[in-house]
Structure formats: structure tokens, C-alpha cells
Motif scaffolding. Sequence first.
Motif, short mmCIF file in Angstrom:
data_model
loop_
_atom_site.label_atom_id
_atom_site.label_comp_id
_atom_site.label_asym_id
_atom_site.label_seq_id
_atom_site.Cartn_x
_atom_site.Cartn_y
_atom_site.Cartn_z
N VAL A 1 18.87 8.87 2.73
CA VAL A 1 18.87 8.11 1.47
C VAL A 1 17.52 8.35 0.81
CG1 VAL A 1 19.14 5.85 0.41
CG2 VAL A 1 20.33 6.36 2.54
N PRO A 2 17.49 9.15 -0.25
CA PRO A 2 16.21 9.57 -0.83
C PRO A 2 15.54 8.52 -1.72
CG PRO A 2 18.00 10.61 -1.99
CD PRO A 2 18.61 9.82 -0.88
N ASP A 3 15.28 7.36 -1.18
CA ASP A 3 14.42 6.40 -1.87
C ASP A 3 13.38 5.93 -0.85
OD1 ASP A 3 15.25 3.96 -0.46
OD2 ASP A 3 17.08 4.03 -1.62
N ALA A 4 12.30 5.41 -1.33
CA ALA A 4 11.19 5.06 -0.45
C ALA A 4 11.44 3.78 0.34
CB ALA A 4 9.91 4.91 -1.27
N VAL A 5 12.32 2.93 -0.14
CA VAL A 5 12.46 1.59 0.44
C VAL A 5 13.43 1.56 1.61
CG1 VAL A 5 12.95 -0.81 -0.14
CG2 VAL A 5 11.94 0.68 -1.84
N THR A 6 14.54 2.26 1.53
CA THR A 6 15.55 2.21 2.59
C THR A 6 15.01 2.74 3.91
OG1 THR A 6 17.27 2.49 0.92
CG2 THR A 6 17.89 2.89 3.20
N GLY A 7 14.30 3.85 3.87
CA GLY A 7 13.71 4.39 5.09
C GLY A 7 12.68 3.45 5.68
N PHE A 8 11.94 2.77 4.83
CA PHE A 8 10.95 1.79 5.29
C PHE A 8 11.65 0.65 6.04
CE2 PHE A 8 8.60 -2.15 4.65
CZ PHE A 8 7.35 -1.81 5.13
N VAL A 9 12.68 0.07 5.44
CA VAL A 9 13.39 -1.05 6.05
C VAL A 9 14.04 -0.62 7.36
CG1 VAL A 9 15.34 -2.63 5.76
CG2 VAL A 9 13.75 -2.28 3.89
N ALA A 10 14.69 0.53 7.36
CA ALA A 10 15.35 1.01 8.57
C ALA A 10 14.34 1.30 9.69
CB ALA A 10 16.17 2.26 8.26
N GLY A 11 13.25 1.95 9.35
CA GLY A 11 12.25 2.29 10.36
C GLY A 11 11.55 1.08 10.94
N ILE A 12 11.10 0.19 10.07
CA ILE A 12 10.41 -1.01 10.54
C ILE A 12 11.37 -1.90 11.33
CG2 ILE A 12 9.22 -3.12 9.79
CD1 ILE A 12 7.53 -0.58 9.59
N PHE B 1 0.83 -1.21 0.00
CA PHE B 1 0.00 0.00 0.00
C PHE B 1 0.87 1.26 0.00
CE2 PHE B 1 -3.69 -2.44 2.00
CZ PHE B 1 -4.41 -2.45 0.83
N LEU B 2 1.90 1.29 0.86
CA LEU B 2 2.78 2.45 0.90
C LEU B 2 3.51 2.66 -0.41
CD1 LEU B 2 4.22 2.12 4.51
CD2 LEU B 2 2.77 3.95 3.64
N LEU B 3 3.96 1.58 -1.00
CA LEU B 3 4.68 1.68 -2.28
C LEU B 3 3.76 2.18 -3.39
CD1 LEU B 3 7.58 1.15 -3.09
CD2 LEU B 3 6.90 -1.11 -3.84
N ALA C 1 15.51 -5.44 -4.69
CA ALA C 1 15.37 -4.65 -3.47
C ALA C 1 13.90 -4.43 -3.12
CB ALA C 1 16.09 -3.31 -3.63
N LEU C 2 13.09 -4.12 -4.12
CA LEU C 2 11.67 -3.90 -3.87
C LEU C 2 10.97 -5.17 -3.42
CD1 LEU C 2 10.73 -1.56 -6.86
CD2 LEU C 2 11.02 -0.94 -4.46
N PHE C 3 11.39 -6.29 -3.96
CA PHE C 3 10.76 -7.57 -3.61
C PHE C 3 11.15 -8.03 -2.21
CE2 PHE C 3 10.69 -12.27 -3.77
CZ PHE C 3 9.35 -12.44 -4.00
N VAL D 1 18.94 -1.19 -4.35
CA VAL D 1 17.88 -0.48 -5.06
C VAL D 1 18.45 0.30 -6.24
CG1 VAL D 1 17.79 1.74 -3.82
CG2 VAL D 1 15.68 0.67 -4.59
N ARG D 2 19.72 0.62 -6.21
CA ARG D 2 20.35 1.31 -7.34
C ARG D 2 20.88 0.34 -8.39
NH1 ARG D 2 19.53 4.09 -3.41
NH2 ARG D 2 19.77 6.28 -3.08
N VAL D 3 21.25 -0.86 -7.96
CA VAL D 3 21.84 -1.84 -8.88
C VAL D 3 20.78 -2.77 -9.46
CG1 VAL D 3 23.55 -3.69 -9.06
CG2 VAL D 3 23.99 -1.75 -7.56
N MET D 4 19.97 -3.36 -8.57
CA MET D 4 18.90 -4.27 -8.98
C MET D 4 17.62 -3.88 -8.25
SD MET D 4 20.90 -7.93 -8.78
CE MET D 4 21.49 -7.69 -7.12
#
Length: 189
Positions: free
Chosen positions: A107-118, A40-42, A159-161, A152-155
Motif C-alpha cells: 500500500v504505497p502511502d506512508a501511514v499504512t506501513g507505519f501502523v502495520a509495522g508498529i 517526525f517521520l511524517l 487517518a493521519l490524526f 487515508v483515501r477517503v478522509m
Amino acid sequence: MAKVSSRRRGTPVGMTPLPPRRKWQAITLATLLLVPAYVFLLIGVVAAVSKSRSAPAPAPFVAAGLALIPFVFVVLAFASGHPRAPGAVLRAMGLALLVGIMASAAVPDAVTGFVAGIGAGGVVALRADLTHTWKSRAFAVVISAVWVAITVRVMPEVALFLAPVLPFTSIGVADHLQERKAEQAASRA
């Protein structure tokens, strides 16, 4: 009468080590609830940055994802048998918000902050036994967030999966390694 009541009580919650099976069940259940929140967030983030007129409104998706996050921590704390589960859930939500915002700013991507926060919230929500340290758990979350930031920058598809699976799994692996380290130290002594 006193003997009967003391036998019924047994060992208080949190005094006996958490069986690995129960810990991984808690991690699995929380991760299964985290996946829809992440999706949902993504969707909300992608809809917000989309330039297409046919893109859905991002607010309902972001709201639905954020509404599920507290329940993720509730499942993690109560399923793992945390002795102070309600307080742990509140601390987990606050820490997830604080660390997630700081990581997203760095890190200005949506996924890294999510992983770090959770992951940061999971450190306090998942019950810790005597052999577990917050430092090893925090290190595992940092490693997961750095891995996501690089991947997330390479593959990006990988990363999203894997992003919703990493936070709690890394904490469980860190706990397992700490338990093995304690067992090895006890066998040497």
C-alpha cells in the motif's frame, strides 16, 4: 531462612495476570512516545516529496523518528512487565521493520506501513497473558492497517490524526475481548 526468602520473592513476573490498568498505562505511555516519532517521520516524508525549495531537509526528521521507535517498544515491554523484555524489544523492532516494509510496498502511502509495522512490533512487545493469543492481536493490527489504508483515501485528515493511536490500542482491545471470552467460557463450565 528458606521461608523468608521464598516469601520475599512472591509470584514471578508474568505468572499473575496483568491488571488492565497497568496494561492501559503501558499502552498510553508507549503511544505518547510514539506520537512524536510519527510526527517526525511524517514531516520527513512530506519534506522528501515536496517540490518546494524552502522545504526542510528530510533526513534529520526521519532519523529522529526512527531513533524514537526502539524506545517506544522499550516503554511498552518494560511498563507492561514483559518477563523477557529485552528480547521482546529486539523482536518487536525486527518485526516492525519487516512488516512495515512489506505493508508499505503493498500500500504505497506512508501511514499504512507505519501502523502495520508498529502494530506488529507491539504484538510481541506488549506482555501477553494466558488468555491472549497472537492471532487475535495480529488480526487487530491487520484491521487497523486496513482501516487506515481505506480511510487515508477517503478522509486523509482523520487517518493521519488517528494513525499513531491505533496500533497499541487495537492490541489492547483484542486482549480485552479475549479476556471476556475466557471469562464467559469459565462461567459456563
